[in-house]
Scaffold this motif. Structure first.
Motif, PDB file in Angstrom:
ATOM      1  N   ASP A 105       0.801  -1.224   0.000  1.00 52.28           N
ATOM      2  CA  ASP A 105       0.000   0.000   0.000  1.00 52.28           C
ATOM      3  C   ASP A 105       0.835   1.275   0.000  1.00 52.28           C
ATOM      4  O   ASP A 105       0.272   2.377  -0.107  1.00 52.28           O
ATOM      5  CB  ASP A 105      -0.925   0.025   1.224  1.00 52.28           C
ATOM      6  N   ALA A 106       2.139   1.166   0.128  1.00 55.14           N
ATOM      7  CA  ALA A 106       2.982   2.362   0.215  1.00 55.14           C
ATOM      8  C   ALA A 106       2.826   3.298  -0.989  1.00 55.14           C
ATOM      9  O   ALA A 106       2.774   4.517  -0.814  1.00 55.14           O
ATOM     10  CB  ALA A 106       4.445   1.965   0.409  1.00 55.14           C
ATOM     11  N   PRO A 107       2.729   2.795  -2.237  1.00 54.57           N
ATOM     12  CA  PRO A 107       2.524   3.727  -3.356  1.00 54.57           C
ATOM     13  C   PRO A 107       1.214   4.503  -3.256  1.00 54.57           C
ATOM     14  O   PRO A 107       1.142   5.671  -3.637  1.00 54.57           O
ATOM     15  CB  PRO A 107       2.542   2.805  -4.584  1.00 54.57           C
ATOM     16  N   ARG A 108       0.170   3.875  -2.741  1.00 53.68           N
ATOM     17  CA  ARG A 108      -1.111   4.570  -2.559  1.00 53.68           C
ATOM     18  C   ARG A 108      -0.958   5.716  -1.552  1.00 53.68           C
ATOM     19  O   ARG A 108      -1.518   6.797  -1.735  1.00 53.68           O
ATOM     20  CB  ARG A 108      -2.190   3.595  -2.095  1.00 53.68           C
ATOM     21  N   LEU A 109      -0.195   5.461  -0.503  1.00 56.27           N
ATOM     22  CA  LEU A 109       0.021   6.498   0.501  1.00 56.27           C
ATOM     23  C   LEU A 109       0.814   7.656  -0.082  1.00 56.27           C
ATOM     24  O   LEU A 109       0.527   8.829   0.187  1.00 56.27           O
ATOM     25  CB  LEU A 109       0.739   5.914   1.711  1.00 56.27           C
ATOM     26  N   ALA A 110       1.809   7.336  -0.903  1.00 56.49           N
ATOM     27  CA  ALA A 110       2.599   8.392  -1.540  1.00 56.49           C
ATOM     28  C   ALA A 110       1.726   9.242  -2.455  1.00 56.49           C
ATOM     29  O   ALA A 110       1.864  10.474  -2.505  1.00 56.49           O
ATOM     30  CB  ALA A 110       3.755   7.776  -2.314  1.00 56.49           C
ATOM     31  N   ALA A 111       0.809   8.607  -3.190  1.00 58.34           N
ATOM     32  CA  ALA A 111      -0.088   9.346  -4.072  1.00 58.34           C
ATOM     33  C   ALA A 111      -1.028  10.238  -3.266  1.00 58.34           C
ATOM     34  O   ALA A 111      -1.293  11.383  -3.643  1.00 58.34           O
ATOM     35  CB  ALA A 111      -0.890   8.373  -4.939  1.00 58.34           C
ATOM     36  N   LEU A 112      -1.516   9.724  -2.142  1.00 59.70           N
ATOM     37  CA  LEU A 112      -2.389  10.519  -1.280  1.00 59.70           C
ATOM     38  C   LEU A 112      -1.644  11.738  -0.756  1.00 59.70           C
ATOM     39  O   LEU A 112      -2.162  12.863  -0.761  1.00 59.70           O
ATOM     40  CB  LEU A 112      -2.892   9.659  -0.123  1.00 59.70           C
TER      41      LEU A 112
END
Length: 380
Positions: A105-112
């Motif tokens: 999920d780390a890429p999703r957090l970066a996008a957020l």
């Protein structure tokens, strides 16, 4: 903005603590609550009778009076809920730790992080425990520069929560994420440095061994040791034991450098202190210089009203005060998404190290953005 009008997502055990503390703040109130569990919904309604009880996040965001949000739902729901908020009505958010539970999920957090237009504050309330805050403020002077940092938590087992979600690693991210991301955040905050290597040993030794839910046995850990090397050259250690509720103090933090040692001792929740022992202990900060030798002990009392309002030594109240200032634009966010990300990354790395027996190394420039760009794995 004159006052904070909270919309609450999740009012289980921690959510109830937030409700009690928001009630103590000046110019703040809870105006809407989304809590799907009937029991907790009824309790929340009794605690805040003026708040609207809604049936979804969409309904919560449709309440015009809401101007900030608190997320206190189970761990595995946090990122999905923040993404939904971002798509509908991106208000200032105070989100409970951990931010996420799966390294994928780390890429999703970066996008957020890159797109969210309002403040997001990660609830790392241990920073705001009065004795911990006092220790941090005096640490550099007392130690001459910290070389070794030790955090020990000897406490009670995991409490019962709605649906028993906290009994399984798959829901929590594992104990070293769920419980210990607070302490990894403290390590980075106190040492002002990022980790480069983590080694851990942990497991499930005493608690929940015979508990079965939905045909599956609980696998949540109850003890661990974690050693962390930092880019600054400092070292830190975490010692966690969740079958040590007989201890006088729950958290003991010590920092040592060339000039001396400073430590703080923090008692656990007053509601668990046995009556036959009299008054519960008062937190302490102890400074022990090398020259002249001799410890200097200072008690750090906390307002009894704040102790009554929660289990975290008054810190939940002080955290909300700082969040208020950030929402009003009077002060920057002090615990940002990067801090929340690092805390989870360290916890996941420690879980992996304990499971495999191998140390986990972090590149010096490890960050959410760098990880996405380089396609690095937390388990690399």
């Amino acid at each position: 903005m004159t006052g904070l009008r909270y919309g609450i997502i999740g009012c289980g055990m921690m959510g109830q603590e937030h409700l009690r503390n928001i009630a103590l703040l000046q110019d703040a109130s809870v105006v809407a609550i989304f809590e799907p569990d009937p029991g907790m919904r009824a309790l929340s309604s009794a605690t805040v009778p003026a708040a609207s009880m809604v049936d979804s996040i969409e309904d919560l965001l449709a309440v015009e009076e809401v101007n900030c949000l608190l997320i206190a739902s189970p761990n595995y729901l946090h990122l999905d809920q923040m993404e939904k908020i971002a798509a509908i009505r991106p208000l200032p958010v105070l989100v409970e730790k951990p931010l996420f539970t799966d390294p994928a999920d780390a890429p999703r957090l970066a996008a957020l992080r890159a797109a969210y237009p309002a403040p997001i504050w990660v609830a790392m309330e241990y920073r705001y425990m009065p004795p911990v805050a006092r220790m941090i403020a005096q640490a550099d002077e007392a130690t001459g520069g910290i070389r070794m940092l030790t955090i020990r938590e000897h406490r009670f087992p995991f409490l019962e929560k709605v649906g028993d979600w906290n009994r399984f690693n798959r829901n929590t991210g594992g104990t070293l994420v769920e419980k210990c991301c607070h302490f990894f955040d403290l390590m980075r905050y106190i040492l002002k440095s990022d980790p480069v290597r983590i080694m851990a040993s942990g497991g499930q030794s005493v608690n929940h061994l015979d508990e079965v839910y939905g045909g599956k046995r609980s696998d949540i850990w109850d003890n661990a040791y974690v050693i962390v090397d930092f880019a600054s050259g400092a070292r830190a250690m975490l010692e966690l034991c969740m079958f040590a509720e007989g201890a006088r103090y729950q958290e003991e933090i010590s920092a040592v450098g060339p000039k001396g040692k400073i430590e703080c001792l923090v008692p656990g929740p007053g509601r668990f202190w046995p009556e036959h022992l009299g008054e519960p202990p008062i937190a302490q900060v102890i400074v022990s210089p090398r020259d002249p030798k001799g410890p200097h002990v200072v008690e750090i009392p906390v307002d009894p009203q704040l102790l009554e309002a929660g289990d975290h030594n008054g810190s939940t109240f002080y955290q909300h005060q700082r969040f208020q200032k950030a929402v009003r634009g009077e002060h920057p966010v002090e615990v940002a998404l990067d801090d929340g990300w690092w805390a989870v990354a360290m916890g996941l790395a420690a879980q992996h190290s304990a499971e495999t027996g191998q140390a986990v190394s972090f590149p010096l420039a490890f960050s959410p953005e760098a990880r996405v760009k380089q396609k690095l794995s937390l388990q690399a």
